[in-house]
Design an enzyme around this catalytic site. Structure first.
Site: not given
Length: 369
Positions: A225, A233, A238, A242, A268
Protein backbone atom coordinates in the site's frame (compact mmCIF):
# COMPACT_ATOMS: atom_id res chain seq x y z
CA UNK A 1 -26.85 -10.09 -42.30
CA UNK A 2 -23.65 -10.42 -44.30
CA UNK A 3 -20.68 -8.51 -42.93
CA UNK A 4 -19.22 -5.64 -44.92
CA UNK A 5 -15.79 -5.73 -43.27
CA UNK A 6 -13.23 -4.59 -45.84
CA UNK A 7 -10.00 -6.39 -46.41
CA UNK A 8 -7.67 -5.56 -43.51
CA UNK A 9 -3.86 -5.44 -43.84
CA UNK A 10 -1.83 -7.26 -41.21
CA UNK A 11 -0.48 -5.41 -38.20
CA UNK A 12 3.17 -4.39 -38.14
CA UNK A 13 3.92 -7.21 -35.73
CA UNK A 14 2.35 -9.78 -38.07
CA UNK A 15 3.78 -8.45 -41.34
CA UNK A 16 7.24 -10.12 -41.31
CA UNK A 17 5.74 -13.54 -40.56
CA UNK A 18 2.98 -13.13 -43.12
CA UNK A 19 5.48 -12.12 -45.79
CA UNK A 20 7.58 -15.20 -45.13
CA UNK A 21 4.54 -17.48 -45.22
CA UNK A 22 3.22 -15.83 -48.39
CA UNK A 23 6.60 -16.21 -50.13
CA UNK A 24 6.81 -19.87 -49.05
CA UNK A 25 3.30 -20.59 -50.38
CA UNK A 26 4.10 -18.89 -53.70
CA UNK A 27 7.30 -20.90 -54.07
CA UNK A 28 5.51 -24.16 -53.25
CA UNK A 29 2.81 -23.33 -55.81
CA UNK A 30 5.52 -22.48 -58.34
CA UNK A 31 7.18 -25.83 -57.63
CA UNK A 32 3.92 -27.70 -58.19
CA UNK A 33 3.31 -25.84 -61.47
CA UNK A 34 6.86 -26.59 -62.57
CA UNK A 35 6.24 -30.30 -62.05
CA UNK A 36 3.05 -30.02 -64.13
CA UNK A 37 4.94 -28.13 -66.85
CA UNK A 38 7.72 -30.72 -67.00
CA UNK A 39 5.16 -33.53 -67.17
CA UNK A 40 3.41 -31.76 -70.05
CA UNK A 41 6.69 -31.27 -71.88
CA UNK A 42 7.46 -34.97 -71.61
CA UNK A 43 4.14 -35.64 -73.33
CA UNK A 44 5.06 -33.15 -76.02
CA UNK A 45 2.60 -30.43 -75.00
CA UNK A 46 2.64 -27.19 -73.05
CA UNK A 47 -0.27 -25.13 -71.75
CA UNK A 48 0.22 -21.38 -71.62
CA UNK A 49 -1.96 -21.23 -68.49
CA UNK A 50 0.58 -23.33 -66.56
CA UNK A 51 3.45 -21.12 -67.72
CA UNK A 52 1.47 -18.00 -66.83
CA UNK A 53 0.64 -19.40 -63.37
CA UNK A 54 4.29 -20.25 -62.77
CA UNK A 55 5.32 -16.72 -63.75
CA UNK A 56 2.63 -15.20 -61.48
CA UNK A 57 3.77 -17.21 -58.45
CA UNK A 58 7.44 -16.39 -58.96
CA UNK A 59 6.63 -12.73 -59.61
CA UNK A 60 4.56 -12.37 -56.43
CA UNK A 61 7.25 -14.18 -54.38
CA UNK A 62 9.90 -11.79 -55.71
CA UNK A 63 7.64 -8.80 -55.10
CA UNK A 64 7.14 -9.79 -51.48
CA UNK A 65 10.76 -10.72 -50.91
CA UNK A 66 12.42 -7.66 -52.37
CA UNK A 67 9.89 -4.85 -51.89
CA UNK A 68 7.39 -3.46 -49.41
CA UNK A 69 4.34 -3.10 -51.63
CA UNK A 70 0.97 -2.70 -49.85
CA UNK A 71 -0.79 -5.94 -49.02
CA UNK A 72 -3.94 -4.82 -50.79
CA UNK A 73 -1.97 -4.59 -54.04
CA UNK A 74 -0.42 -8.03 -53.54
CA UNK A 75 -3.74 -9.73 -52.83
CA UNK A 76 -5.55 -8.12 -55.73
CA UNK A 77 -2.63 -8.84 -58.06
CA UNK A 78 -2.89 -12.55 -57.23
CA UNK A 79 -6.68 -12.60 -57.61
CA UNK A 80 -6.80 -10.60 -60.85
CA UNK A 81 -3.77 -12.37 -62.34
CA UNK A 82 -5.16 -15.84 -61.60
CA UNK A 83 -8.61 -14.79 -62.84
CA UNK A 84 -7.10 -13.55 -66.10
CA UNK A 85 -5.21 -16.81 -66.62
CA UNK A 86 -8.30 -18.99 -66.02
CA UNK A 87 -10.62 -16.84 -68.17
CA UNK A 88 -8.08 -16.82 -71.01
CA UNK A 89 -7.87 -20.61 -70.83
CA UNK A 90 -11.67 -20.96 -70.88
CA UNK A 91 -12.01 -18.59 -73.82
CA UNK A 92 -9.44 -20.67 -75.71
CA UNK A 93 -11.50 -23.79 -75.03
CA UNK A 94 -14.59 -21.97 -76.28
CA UNK A 95 -12.78 -20.93 -79.47
CA UNK A 96 -11.68 -24.50 -80.10
CA UNK A 97 -15.06 -25.90 -78.99
CA UNK A 98 -13.29 -28.30 -76.67
CA UNK A 99 -14.78 -29.73 -73.49
CA UNK A 100 -13.39 -28.41 -70.22
CA UNK A 101 -10.65 -30.80 -69.06
CA UNK A 102 -10.66 -32.11 -65.50
CA UNK A 103 -7.47 -30.24 -64.66
CA UNK A 104 -9.17 -26.90 -65.39
CA UNK A 105 -11.66 -27.27 -62.54
CA UNK A 106 -9.02 -27.02 -59.81
CA UNK A 107 -8.09 -23.42 -60.80
CA UNK A 108 -11.79 -22.65 -60.43
CA UNK A 109 -11.71 -23.89 -56.83
CA UNK A 110 -8.53 -21.87 -56.24
CA UNK A 111 -10.22 -18.71 -57.53
CA UNK A 112 -13.17 -19.16 -55.16
CA UNK A 113 -10.81 -19.61 -52.21
CA UNK A 114 -8.80 -16.55 -53.28
CA UNK A 115 -11.95 -14.46 -53.67
CA UNK A 116 -13.18 -15.23 -50.14
CA UNK A 117 -9.67 -14.65 -48.78
CA UNK A 118 -9.26 -11.23 -50.41
CA UNK A 119 -12.74 -9.74 -50.84
CA UNK A 120 -15.52 -8.92 -48.36
CA UNK A 121 -18.28 -11.54 -48.36
CA UNK A 122 -20.76 -9.85 -50.72
CA UNK A 123 -18.25 -9.11 -53.52
CA UNK A 124 -16.78 -12.60 -53.04
CA UNK A 125 -20.24 -14.13 -53.51
CA UNK A 126 -20.81 -12.05 -56.65
CA UNK A 127 -17.40 -13.10 -57.99
CA UNK A 128 -18.16 -16.78 -57.29
CA UNK A 129 -21.57 -16.65 -58.99
CA UNK A 130 -20.00 -15.01 -62.04
CA UNK A 131 -17.26 -17.63 -62.19
CA UNK A 132 -19.76 -20.50 -61.92
CA UNK A 133 -21.89 -18.88 -64.61
CA UNK A 134 -18.87 -18.81 -66.95
CA UNK A 135 -18.10 -22.47 -66.27
CA UNK A 136 -21.78 -23.41 -66.71
CA UNK A 137 -22.12 -21.50 -69.99
CA UNK A 138 -18.98 -23.08 -71.38
CA UNK A 139 -20.14 -26.53 -70.23
CA UNK A 140 -23.42 -26.11 -72.14
CA UNK A 141 -21.74 -24.82 -75.30
CA UNK A 142 -18.95 -27.42 -75.37
CA UNK A 143 -20.86 -30.34 -73.90
CA UNK A 144 -18.54 -30.65 -70.90
CA UNK A 145 -19.12 -33.00 -67.97
CA UNK A 146 -21.94 -31.53 -65.84
CA UNK A 147 -20.93 -33.75 -62.90
CA UNK A 148 -17.65 -31.88 -62.63
CA UNK A 149 -19.56 -28.61 -62.90
CA UNK A 150 -21.80 -29.72 -60.03
CA UNK A 151 -18.78 -30.65 -57.91
CA UNK A 152 -17.26 -27.24 -58.58
CA UNK A 153 -20.52 -25.59 -57.48
CA UNK A 154 -20.65 -27.70 -54.31
CA UNK A 155 -17.03 -26.84 -53.52
CA UNK A 156 -17.83 -23.13 -54.01
CA UNK A 157 -20.83 -23.38 -51.67
CA UNK A 158 -18.74 -25.11 -49.02
CA UNK A 159 -15.99 -22.48 -49.28
CA UNK A 160 -18.56 -19.68 -49.03
CA UNK A 161 -20.17 -21.29 -45.99
CA UNK A 162 -16.88 -21.86 -44.19
CA UNK A 163 -15.64 -18.39 -45.03
CA UNK A 164 -18.79 -16.60 -43.89
CA UNK A 165 -19.22 -18.47 -40.63
CA UNK A 166 -15.47 -18.65 -40.10
CA UNK A 167 -15.31 -14.86 -40.20
CA UNK A 168 -18.22 -14.64 -37.79
CA UNK A 169 -16.60 -17.12 -35.40
CA UNK A 170 -13.22 -15.35 -35.63
CA UNK A 171 -14.77 -11.94 -35.01
CA UNK A 172 -16.81 -13.26 -32.08
CA UNK A 173 -13.77 -14.99 -30.62
CA UNK A 174 -11.73 -11.80 -30.95
CA UNK A 175 -14.48 -9.79 -29.22
CA UNK A 176 -14.77 -12.39 -26.49
CA UNK A 177 -11.01 -12.49 -25.92
CA UNK A 178 -10.86 -8.70 -25.74
CA UNK A 179 -13.77 -8.52 -23.31
CA UNK A 180 -12.14 -11.21 -21.17
CA UNK A 181 -8.85 -9.30 -21.16
CA UNK A 182 -10.50 -5.98 -20.32
CA UNK A 183 -12.53 -7.53 -17.51
CA UNK A 184 -9.28 -8.59 -15.84
CA UNK A 185 -7.11 -5.54 -16.59
CA UNK A 186 -6.75 -2.29 -14.66
CA UNK A 187 -7.24 0.53 -17.15
CA UNK A 188 -4.91 3.01 -15.44
CA UNK A 189 -1.84 0.82 -14.92
CA UNK A 190 -2.32 -1.99 -17.44
CA UNK A 191 -1.79 -4.55 -14.67
CA UNK A 192 -4.19 -7.31 -13.72
CA UNK A 193 -7.12 -6.01 -11.71
CA UNK A 194 -8.49 -7.58 -8.53
CA UNK A 195 -10.56 -10.14 -10.43
CA UNK A 196 -7.69 -11.21 -12.68
CA UNK A 197 -5.26 -11.58 -9.78
CA UNK A 198 -7.76 -13.44 -7.60
CA UNK A 199 -8.07 -16.06 -10.35
CA UNK A 200 -4.28 -16.36 -10.49
CA UNK A 201 -4.11 -16.87 -6.74
CA UNK A 202 -6.85 -19.50 -6.86
CA UNK A 203 -4.91 -21.42 -9.53
CA UNK A 204 -1.73 -21.13 -7.46
CA UNK A 205 -3.55 -22.38 -4.36
CA UNK A 206 -4.93 -25.37 -6.28
CA UNK A 207 -1.42 -26.24 -7.48
CA UNK A 208 -0.09 -25.94 -3.95
CA UNK A 209 -2.71 -28.44 -2.75
CA UNK A 210 -1.89 -30.82 -5.61
CA UNK A 211 1.75 -30.71 -4.54
CA UNK A 212 0.91 -30.98 -0.81
CA UNK A 213 1.89 -27.36 -0.30
CA UNK A 214 5.57 -28.25 -0.11
CA UNK A 215 8.65 -27.64 -2.17
CA UNK A 216 8.01 -25.39 -5.13
CA UNK A 217 4.26 -25.85 -4.85
CA UNK A 218 3.81 -23.03 -2.34
CA UNK A 219 3.30 -19.37 -3.13
CA UNK A 220 3.41 -16.01 -1.38
CA UNK A 221 1.28 -12.88 -1.59
CA UNK A 222 2.68 -9.43 -0.84
CA UNK A 223 0.08 -6.72 -0.29
CA UNK A 224 1.69 -3.31 -0.79
CA UNK A 225 0.00 0.00 0.00
CA UNK A 226 1.37 3.44 -0.96
CA UNK A 227 1.87 5.40 2.25
CA UNK A 228 -0.12 8.63 2.67
CA UNK A 229 -1.48 8.44 -0.88
CA UNK A 230 -4.43 10.66 -0.02
CA UNK A 231 -1.91 13.36 0.81
CA UNK A 232 -0.45 13.01 -2.71
CA UNK A 233 -3.86 13.56 -4.29
CA UNK A 234 -4.75 16.45 -1.96
CA UNK A 235 -1.39 18.19 -2.37
CA UNK A 236 -0.49 17.58 -6.00
CA UNK A 237 -3.84 16.70 -7.60
CA UNK A 238 -5.33 13.50 -8.96
CA UNK A 239 -3.37 13.66 -12.23
CA UNK A 240 -0.12 13.44 -10.28
CA UNK A 241 -1.68 10.72 -8.15
CA UNK A 242 -2.41 8.71 -11.29
CA UNK A 243 1.17 9.19 -12.46
CA UNK A 244 2.42 7.93 -9.09
CA UNK A 245 0.24 4.82 -9.41
CA UNK A 246 1.57 4.14 -12.90
CA UNK A 247 5.14 4.66 -11.72
CA UNK A 248 4.75 2.28 -8.78
CA UNK A 249 3.07 -0.29 -11.07
CA UNK A 250 5.98 -0.11 -13.52
CA UNK A 251 8.57 -0.38 -10.74
CA UNK A 252 6.89 -3.42 -9.19
CA UNK A 253 6.51 -5.14 -12.55
CA UNK A 254 10.13 -4.48 -13.51
CA UNK A 255 11.49 -5.52 -10.13
CA UNK A 256 9.45 -8.71 -9.97
CA UNK A 257 10.34 -9.91 -13.49
CA UNK A 258 9.38 -13.55 -14.04
CA UNK A 259 9.34 -14.38 -10.32
CA UNK A 260 5.60 -13.72 -10.12
CA UNK A 261 2.73 -11.41 -11.06
CA UNK A 262 1.56 -8.03 -9.86
CA UNK A 263 -1.91 -6.49 -9.88
CA UNK A 264 -3.60 -3.32 -8.80
CA UNK A 265 -5.66 -4.67 -5.94
CA UNK A 266 -7.69 -1.52 -5.46
CA UNK A 267 -7.09 2.19 -4.88
CA UNK A 268 -3.44 2.58 -3.93
CA UNK A 269 -2.96 -1.11 -3.06
CA UNK A 270 -0.95 -3.55 -5.18
CA UNK A 271 -0.85 -7.29 -4.73
CA UNK A 272 2.14 -9.39 -5.75
CA UNK A 273 1.88 -13.14 -6.28
CA UNK A 274 5.28 -14.76 -5.80
CA UNK A 275 5.77 -18.30 -7.13
CA UNK A 276 7.52 -19.57 -4.02
CA UNK A 277 7.06 -19.77 -0.27
CA UNK A 278 10.75 -20.33 0.49
CA UNK A 279 11.49 -17.92 3.43
CA UNK A 280 14.91 -16.61 2.28
CA UNK A 281 13.61 -15.93 -1.24
CA UNK A 282 10.42 -14.31 0.06
CA UNK A 283 12.37 -12.07 2.43
CA UNK A 284 14.81 -11.06 -0.33
CA UNK A 285 12.12 -10.28 -2.89
CA UNK A 286 9.99 -8.37 -0.35
CA UNK A 287 12.99 -6.22 0.57
CA UNK A 288 13.88 -5.63 -3.09
CA UNK A 289 10.35 -4.59 -3.98
CA UNK A 290 10.06 -2.26 -0.99
CA UNK A 291 13.45 -0.71 -1.74
CA UNK A 292 12.77 -0.35 -5.49
CA UNK A 293 9.64 1.73 -4.90
CA UNK A 294 11.41 3.74 -2.20
CA UNK A 295 14.26 4.74 -4.53
CA UNK A 296 12.32 5.24 -7.76
CA UNK A 297 12.76 9.00 -7.98
CA UNK A 298 11.08 10.61 -11.02
CA UNK A 299 11.42 14.31 -11.83
CA UNK A 300 8.17 16.14 -11.21
CA UNK A 301 6.67 13.41 -9.02
CA UNK A 302 6.82 13.24 -5.22
CA UNK A 303 8.82 10.41 -3.58
CA UNK A 304 6.70 7.60 -2.16
CA UNK A 305 7.12 4.69 0.20
CA UNK A 306 5.09 1.53 0.71
CA UNK A 307 3.97 -0.63 3.59
CA UNK A 308 3.98 -4.33 2.72
CA UNK A 309 2.20 -7.26 4.36
CA UNK A 310 3.41 -10.76 3.46
CA UNK A 311 1.68 -14.13 3.79
CA UNK A 312 2.53 -17.56 2.38
CA UNK A 313 0.23 -20.35 1.27
CA UNK A 314 1.54 -22.52 4.11
CA UNK A 315 -0.15 -20.20 6.63
CA UNK A 316 -3.76 -20.54 5.43
CA UNK A 317 -6.24 -23.26 4.54
CA UNK A 318 -7.91 -21.17 1.82
CA UNK A 319 -7.21 -18.28 -0.52
CA UNK A 320 -9.30 -16.07 1.74
CA UNK A 321 -7.15 -16.99 4.74
CA UNK A 322 -3.92 -16.13 2.96
CA UNK A 323 -5.30 -12.78 1.79
CA UNK A 324 -6.64 -11.91 5.26
CA UNK A 325 -3.25 -12.66 6.80
CA UNK A 326 -1.47 -10.44 4.26
CA UNK A 327 -4.02 -7.67 4.84
CA UNK A 328 -3.62 -7.88 8.62
CA UNK A 329 0.15 -7.70 8.32
CA UNK A 330 -0.14 -4.72 6.01
CA UNK A 331 -2.05 -2.89 8.73
CA UNK A 332 0.52 -4.06 11.29
CA UNK A 333 3.21 -2.45 9.11
CA UNK A 334 1.21 0.78 8.94
CA UNK A 335 0.62 0.72 12.66
CA UNK A 336 4.34 0.27 13.27
CA UNK A 337 5.14 3.49 11.40
CA UNK A 338 4.70 2.64 7.71
CA UNK A 339 7.52 2.31 5.15
CA UNK A 340 8.32 -1.26 6.14
CA UNK A 341 7.76 -4.95 5.35
CA UNK A 342 5.79 -7.10 7.79
CA UNK A 343 6.79 -10.74 7.22
CA UNK A 344 5.16 -12.30 10.28
CA UNK A 345 2.86 -11.51 13.20
CA UNK A 346 3.38 -8.09 14.79
CA UNK A 347 6.09 -8.31 17.40
CA UNK A 348 7.47 -11.54 15.95
CA UNK A 349 8.35 -10.45 12.44
CA UNK A 350 12.01 -10.00 11.52
CA UNK A 351 13.10 -6.40 11.24
CA UNK A 352 12.45 -4.74 7.89
CA UNK A 353 15.12 -5.46 5.32
CA UNK A 354 17.95 -2.90 5.67
CA UNK A 355 18.28 -0.39 2.89
CA UNK A 356 21.20 -1.34 0.62
CA UNK A 357 24.01 1.19 0.39
CA UNK A 358 24.12 3.54 -2.56
CA UNK A 359 21.42 5.71 -4.10
CA UNK A 360 19.03 5.13 -1.22
CA UNK A 361 20.55 7.92 0.82
CA UNK A 362 19.09 10.53 -1.55
CA UNK A 363 15.59 9.17 -1.10
CA UNK A 364 15.96 8.86 2.66
CA UNK A 365 16.51 12.58 2.80
CA UNK A 366 13.46 13.32 0.62
CA UNK A 367 10.14 14.31 2.08
CA UNK A 368 7.98 11.28 2.84
CA UNK A 369 4.51 11.35 1.23
Amino acid sequence: MLPHTPHQPPSRAQEPLRRRVYVAVCLLAAGALLVVLLADLRRGQMETSVVAGLALCLGVAALLRFSRVPWLLVDYTVLLGASGIVVTQLLELLRLQQAIPVRSYFPGVFLVIAAFSVLPVRPALAYTVTLLAIFAGLSVVTGSDVVLLGQLALAALLIAHLSYFGRQVSAERARSDEQFRLSRTDVLTGLDNRRGMYERIQRAFTRSLDEDGGGNGGFTVLLADIDHFKRVNDTFGHDVGDQVLRRVAAVLQRQLGDQGSVARWGGEEFLILLHTSDPPVVRAVAGQVWHAVRTAAVAGLPPVTTSVGVATSDEGVSVGDVLRIADRRLYDAKGAGRDRVQLGPAGHSPAPAPLPPGPASRTEQAERV
